[in-house]
Scaffold this active site. Structure first.
Site, PDB file in Angstrom:
ATOM      1  N   ARG A 115      40.330  -0.808  40.999  1.00  0.00           N
ATOM      2  CA  ARG A 115      40.725   0.610  41.026  1.00  0.00           C
ATOM      3  C   ARG A 115      41.556   0.999  39.801  1.00  0.00           C
ATOM      4  NH1 ARG A 115      41.822   1.164  47.516  1.00  0.00           N
ATOM      5  NH2 ARG A 115      39.632   1.405  48.054  1.00  0.00           N
ATOM      6  N   GLU A 142      31.545  -3.911  43.063  1.00  0.00           N
ATOM      7  CA  GLU A 142      30.707  -3.448  44.178  1.00  0.00           C
ATOM      8  C   GLU A 142      29.728  -4.534  44.620  1.00  0.00           C
ATOM      9  OE1 GLU A 142      31.089  -1.011  46.097  1.00  0.00           O
ATOM     10  OE2 GLU A 142      32.534   0.168  44.981  1.00  0.00           O
ATOM     11  N   GLN A 197      28.978  -7.671  51.609  1.00  0.00           N
ATOM     12  CA  GLN A 197      28.994  -8.781  52.585  1.00  0.00           C
ATOM     13  C   GLN A 197      30.155  -9.760  52.372  1.00  0.00           C
ATOM     14  OE1 GLN A 197      24.981  -9.365  51.315  1.00  0.00           O
ATOM     15  NE2 GLN A 197      24.201  -9.278  53.377  1.00  0.00           N
ATOM     16  N   TYR A 248      23.271   2.262  47.469  1.00  0.00           N
ATOM     17  CA  TYR A 248      24.731   2.250  47.637  1.00  0.00           C
ATOM     18  C   TYR A 248      25.446   1.940  46.315  1.00  0.00           C
ATOM     19  CZ  TYR A 248      29.427   0.810  48.650  1.00  0.00           C
ATOM     20  OH  TYR A 248      30.801   0.704  48.602  1.00  0.00           O
ATOM     21  N   ASP A 268      27.251   2.843  52.959  1.00  0.00           N
ATOM     22  CA  ASP A 268      27.096   1.474  53.484  1.00  0.00           C
ATOM     23  C   ASP A 268      27.497   1.501  54.961  1.00  0.00           C
ATOM     24  OD1 ASP A 268      29.827   1.736  53.438  1.00  0.00           O
ATOM     25  OD2 ASP A 268      30.229  -0.104  52.315  1.00  0.00           O
ATOM     26  N   CYS A 294      39.313   3.399  60.458  1.00  0.00           N
ATOM     27  CA  CYS A 294      38.162   3.647  61.354  1.00  0.00           C
ATOM     28  C   CYS A 294      37.360   2.353  61.494  1.00  0.00           C
ATOM     29  CB  CYS A 294      37.318   4.774  60.763  1.00  0.00           C
ATOM     30  SG  CYS A 294      36.206   5.540  61.954  1.00  0.00           S
ATOM     31  N   CYS A 319      44.708   8.491  61.503  1.00  0.00           N
ATOM     32  CA  CYS A 319      43.550   8.966  60.730  1.00  0.00           C
ATOM     33  C   CYS A 319      43.787  10.365  60.147  1.00  0.00           C
ATOM     34  CB  CYS A 319      42.320   8.984  61.626  1.00  0.00           C
ATOM     35  SG  CYS A 319      40.872   9.623  60.772  1.00  0.00           S
ATOM     36  N   SER A 361      23.532 -15.157  56.909  1.00  0.00           N
ATOM     37  CA  SER A 361      23.280 -13.881  57.590  1.00  0.00           C
ATOM     38  C   SER A 361      22.107 -13.981  58.565  1.00  0.00           C
ATOM     39  CB  SER A 361      23.026 -12.777  56.566  1.00  0.00           C
ATOM     40  OG  SER A 361      21.952 -13.132  55.729  1.00  0.00           O
TER      41      SER A 361
END
Length: 354
Positions: free
Chosen positions: A27, A39, A44, A122, A140, A194, A204, A302
């Protein structure tokens, strides 16, 4: 969605993000290459796991060119432990395309950036909005969860076609003036407030605009059908040592799961009629003396599970090794990229023998 509602959501989300955002290394930059790397790593993989990898990776490959020219073996070593290694290969292939076809400038349109290897909808939207300030969706699982609650969307998020509903919703809601903070705000909200279970609704920033909150449905959303049963493979691996203190490693095929990573000789016992020693002799052209058990564990990918047993072993006779196999001394092994389950076996062997 009326204009007042959209304005309220935008303003609340963006101001919350700018005030409350976590201090994360990616950031601190608007460099599209570095944001792209972050990213891909974050797919995952949890944020806390990614931070040290990202910092090491950017220190080693600070530019598109440095990554484009890196040796694959070295790149996989840097990625070791992050898993999903095809992400690293695709990232490098995409970066090479940028260097060769775009004069080392990451494209700033969805059409061009999406044509790069490994860049899905994404990642394209994340890089465009965060690095270039282009109002593009980046949807995502996190974002789908937030929006399914906020807008009471009851479509099954496991179905690929559902994603379009969420992409359209983002494009309606997005802050044209600050798409970077808006998209990152959605991601951050999904990561820390969330959450999948027990969302922290009292904290929130968009609770007053959340339809699921008023309906008391936040725990039931999003709707997601359960995937089919995961396949289990029962595997046995042997760390084979020869008389020169060398260890036998096998390179996995260049396509498929854990491509081009190194592992110890490994067998899946098809029936109880053959011993590990017999199958290793058949598959690897060596006779071994199987030693003690090293470590037994489950490793979950996965789409499949490895139930691993591992042993140490001594070489008795070498006949004809497969071309994918090679002897390494102990110092050399440290430089070979190994997947996490293989590292676990190696660490158990080192603890036992040193």
């Amino acid at each position: 969605m009326n204009e007042l509602y959209k304005t309220q959501v935008r303003n609340a989300l963006v101001s919350w993000f700018l005030e409350e955002k976590r201090d994360l290394p990616w950031r601190k930059t608007k460099d599209p290459y570095k944001i792209w790397v972050s990213e891909v790593m974050l797919q995952q993989t949890k944020v806390d796991t990614v931070i040290p990898y990202y910092e090491r990776f950017i220190a080693k490959y600070p530019s598109l060119e440095s990554l484009a020219h890196a040796k694959e073996e070295e790149l996989l070593k840097e990625w070791e432990g992050l898993g999903y290694y095809s992400r690293a290969r695709n990232l490098q292939a995409g970066v090479r395309e940028v260097v060769e076809s775009y004069g080392s400038t990451v494209p700033n349109t969805r059409k061009e950036i999406s044509s790069l290897k490994g860049v899905g909808p994404y990642t394209a939207g994340a890089v465009l909005s965060i690095a270039y300030g282009v109002p593009e969706h980046a949807v995502d699982g996190n974002v789908m969860r937030v929006l399914s609650r906020l807008l009471l969307i009851k479509e099954d998020i496991a179905k690929p076609k559902t994603k379009k509903i969420f992409e359209e919703a983002v494009m309606e809601l997005i802050d044209e003036d600050n798409p970077s903070a808006f998209n990152q705000g959605l991601m951050e909200l999904g990561a820390i407030i969330c959450t999948p279970t027990k969302p922290k609704c009292l904290l929130c920033p968009v609770r007053e605009n959340c339809t699921a909150f008023f309906e008391g449905m936040q725990e039931q959303l999003p709707i997601k059908t359960i995937n089919k049963k995961t396949k289990v493979h029962k595997l046995k691996a042997v760390v084979v040592e020869d008389d020169h203190d060398r260890i036998l490693l096998e390179k996995r095929p260049s396509k498929g799961l854990l491509a081009n990573m190194w592992q110890f000789p490994m067998v899946e016992l098809p029936t109880v009629t053959h011993t590990i020693e017999e199958i290793i002799e058949h598959n690897y052209g060596i006779e071994i003396l199987k030693g003690e058990e090293l470590v037994t564990f489950k490793h979950v990918f996965s789409h499949l599970v490895w139930e691993m047993e591992s042993f140490d072993g001594k070489l008795l006779v070498e006949k004809k090794l497969p071309t994918a196999c090679k002897w390494f001394n102990i110092e050399e092994i440290a430089n070979q990229p190994m997947p996490v389950p293989v590292l676990k076996i190696w660490n158990a062997w080192k603890d036992r023998n040193h």
